[in-house]
Design an enzyme around this catalytic site. Sequence first.
Site, PDB file in Angstrom:
ATOM      1  N   ILE A  20      12.877   6.433  35.883  1.00 44.98           N
ATOM      2  CA  ILE A  20      11.513   6.468  35.335  1.00 44.98           C
ATOM      3  C   ILE A  20      10.573   7.174  36.320  1.00 44.98           C
ATOM      4  CG2 ILE A  20       9.584   5.046  34.517  1.00 44.98           C
ATOM      5  CD1 ILE A  20      11.751   2.906  33.761  1.00 44.98           C
ATOM      6  N   ASN A  43      19.402   3.687  44.801  1.00 45.19           N
ATOM      7  CA  ASN A  43      19.952   3.852  43.452  1.00 45.19           C
ATOM      8  C   ASN A  43      19.590   5.219  42.882  1.00 45.19           C
ATOM      9  OD1 ASN A  43      21.432   2.789  41.239  1.00 45.19           O
ATOM     10  ND2 ASN A  43      19.522   2.411  40.123  1.00 45.19           N
ATOM     11  N   SER A  44      19.499   6.217  43.756  1.00 53.34           N
ATOM     12  CA  SER A  44      19.075   7.543  43.272  1.00 53.34           C
ATOM     13  C   SER A  44      19.460   8.589  44.301  1.00 53.34           C
ATOM     14  CB  SER A  44      17.555   7.553  43.055  1.00 53.34           C
ATOM     15  OG  SER A  44      16.897   7.112  44.218  1.00 53.34           O
ATOM     16  N   ALA A  89       9.402   1.171  42.610  1.00 53.08           N
ATOM     17  CA  ALA A  89      10.621   0.899  43.393  1.00 53.08           C
ATOM     18  C   ALA A  89      11.069  -0.543  43.203  1.00 53.08           C
ATOM     19  CB  ALA A  89      10.358   1.167  44.873  1.00 53.08           C
ATOM     20  N   LEU A  91      14.932  -3.206  42.449  1.00 55.27           N
ATOM     21  CA  LEU A  91      16.260  -3.360  41.840  1.00 55.27           C
ATOM     22  C   LEU A  91      16.052  -3.842  40.409  1.00 55.27           C
ATOM     23  CD1 LEU A  91      18.061  -5.130  44.834  1.00 55.27           C
ATOM     24  CD2 LEU A  91      18.097  -2.688  44.220  1.00 55.27           C
ATOM     25  N   SER A 132       8.034  -5.598  33.099  1.00 52.59           N
ATOM     26  CA  SER A 132       9.063  -5.487  32.060  1.00 52.59           C
ATOM     27  C   SER A 132       8.817  -6.520  30.962  1.00 52.59           C
ATOM     28  CB  SER A 132      10.427  -5.756  32.707  1.00 52.59           C
ATOM     29  OG  SER A 132      11.417  -5.927  31.728  1.00 52.59           O
ATOM     30  N   TYR A 156      16.021 -11.354  38.130  1.00 52.96           N
ATOM     31  CA  TYR A 156      15.298 -10.083  38.021  1.00 52.96           C
ATOM     32  C   TYR A 156      13.951 -10.293  37.323  1.00 52.96           C
ATOM     33  CZ  TYR A 156      13.788  -5.692  35.937  1.00 52.96           C
ATOM     34  OH  TYR A 156      13.021  -4.637  35.520  1.00 52.96           O
ATOM     35  N   LYS A 160       9.827  -9.976  38.632  1.00 52.07           N
ATOM     36  CA  LYS A 160       8.745  -9.213  37.983  1.00 52.07           C
ATOM     37  C   LYS A 160       7.540 -10.124  37.742  1.00 52.07           C
ATOM     38  CE  LYS A 160      10.498  -5.161  37.755  1.00 52.07           C
ATOM     39  NZ  LYS A 160       9.922  -4.076  38.531  1.00 52.07           N
ATOM     40  N   LEU A 207      22.602   0.383  26.726  1.00 54.70           N
ATOM     41  CA  LEU A 207      23.140   1.029  25.529  1.00 54.70           C
ATOM     42  C   LEU A 207      23.128   2.559  25.611  1.00 54.70           C
ATOM     43  CD1 LEU A 207      24.117   0.861  22.578  1.00 54.70           C
ATOM     44  CD2 LEU A 207      21.709   0.768  21.895  1.00 54.70           C
ATOM     45  N   ARG A 238      15.844  -3.751  19.426  1.00 59.14           N
ATOM     46  CA  ARG A 238      15.001  -3.529  20.600  1.00 59.14           C
ATOM     47  C   ARG A 238      13.936  -2.486  20.291  1.00 59.14           C
ATOM     48  NH1 ARG A 238      17.526  -7.295  21.653  1.00 59.14           N
ATOM     49  NH2 ARG A 238      18.750  -7.818  23.507  1.00 59.14           N
ATOM     50  N   ASP A 307      21.736 -12.226  25.912  1.00 57.67           N
ATOM     51  CA  ASP A 307      21.011 -11.273  25.051  1.00 57.67           C
ATOM     52  C   ASP A 307      20.131 -12.005  24.034  1.00 57.67           C
ATOM     53  OD1 ASP A 307      21.702  -8.813  26.012  1.00 57.67           O
ATOM     54  OD2 ASP A 307      23.104  -8.308  24.404  1.00 57.67           O
TER      55      ASP A 307
END
Length: 351
Positions: A20, A43-44, A89, A91, A132, A156, A160, A207, A238, A307
């Site tokens: 993103i 992670n990049s 930034a 995880l 999120s 996680y 947030k 997905l 979603r 889920d």
Amino acid sequence: MTTAPSKAPRLLLTGGAGYIGSHTAATLLEAGCDVVIIDNLSNSSASSVDAVQKITGRPVSFHQVDLRDQPKVEAVLREERIDAVVHLAGLKAVGESCEKPLAYYDCNVIGTLRLLQAMQATGVRQLVFSSSATVYGDPQFLPYTEAHPTAPTSPYGQTKRQIELILQDLSNSAAGWHFSVLRYFNPVGAHESGDLGEDPRGIPNNLMPYLAQVAVGKRAALTIHGDDYDTEDGTGVRDYIHVSDLADGHWAALQHLMRSATPDASACHFFNLGSGIGHSVKAMVGAFERACGKPLPVQVGPRRAGDLPAFWADASRALEALQWQPTRDIDSMCSSTWRWQQAHPNGFNEQ
Ligand code: NAD
Ligand code: WQD
């Protein structure tokens, strides 16, 4: 009283080498902002920053720094003369956060604390934060509005929410702090150039990158995680949002922040960034098949633990306050992903 930004802002983008972040960097550069990136590349790859510079024809100042290294973050804020921060930034893998909660609290919560302390020390007071929809948890009602109760169900998601609370407390503690908290729904898609996109390490959990790898022949078949939900076709629903629309949302939030920020007030505003429309897994498979022009191998498996059956955004606050709304549909999300996947089957690690 509100003031318009008098010059192009100089922005610190944390996590700007990521999925993103790289798209947001491109949008901010194209809007005329100067962009300084901090990323630890956990992670990049720095190749995404090269791609952003190539696409936009504009330079980016890149610092390979971990957010928890407060003296270095402070030095960047000071030496680069930063006006405002866009903080992405962190995880982000829900499953991994259940296995390694300490790593998630350390990186996400402590990393944000260090960033805020560095901002406090250098007088930078404006920040846009990547939150999120996962903060809402089990839907009490749908679509989720920003007033929906928060009850994250993973470490996680907890990180947030804890960061949101820190920002809220800080904005209540003293004048001058201005925060915009963006609660993303399901970001997917790639830059229209085909040269920026999601580059997951290992087997994708999500997905869209999984579908893209099936389409390009790297994975045998997509497993649909359950087709017995109480939804239109039994599969999970979603609110997918094109990453370039999401990037535009950051610029809209920043402009709102800079217009309304005054030294004698403070604020912490929350915005859902979603399309307001839910799409099923089967609908997304259909859209990807249209994009790549062939049927994709799919099998149905059991439900994935944790889920939710369905959720989508009430995105009306962002429309009213930020004049932002998504313009790209699921066909555009899938065709841009396919373009990126075909042009870069191994992501930024080209060889
Ligand atoms: P990403 O992993 O591609 O990008 C995150 C970037 O942050 C990476 O480049 C990584 O190297 C960097 N980073 C991680 N920890 C760091 C640290 N301590 N110091 C410096 N850099 C660090 O993920 P993304 O999908 O681009 O997500 C960006 C943000 O958006 C994250 O905060 C994520 O939680 C949030 N978000 C993502 C989604 C999604 O589905 N992708 C949904 C909602 C929210
Ligand atoms: C979407 C749908 C799956 C993979 C996650 C995080 C969330 C946020 C966004 C950061 C679901 C189904 C998936 C597969 C499938 N991230 N699916 N087969 O779980 O909605 O959200 O990413 O904040 O916190 O939880 O996204 O892309 O994994 O799943 O059937 O191989 O696709 O069951 O219905 P999710 P997803």
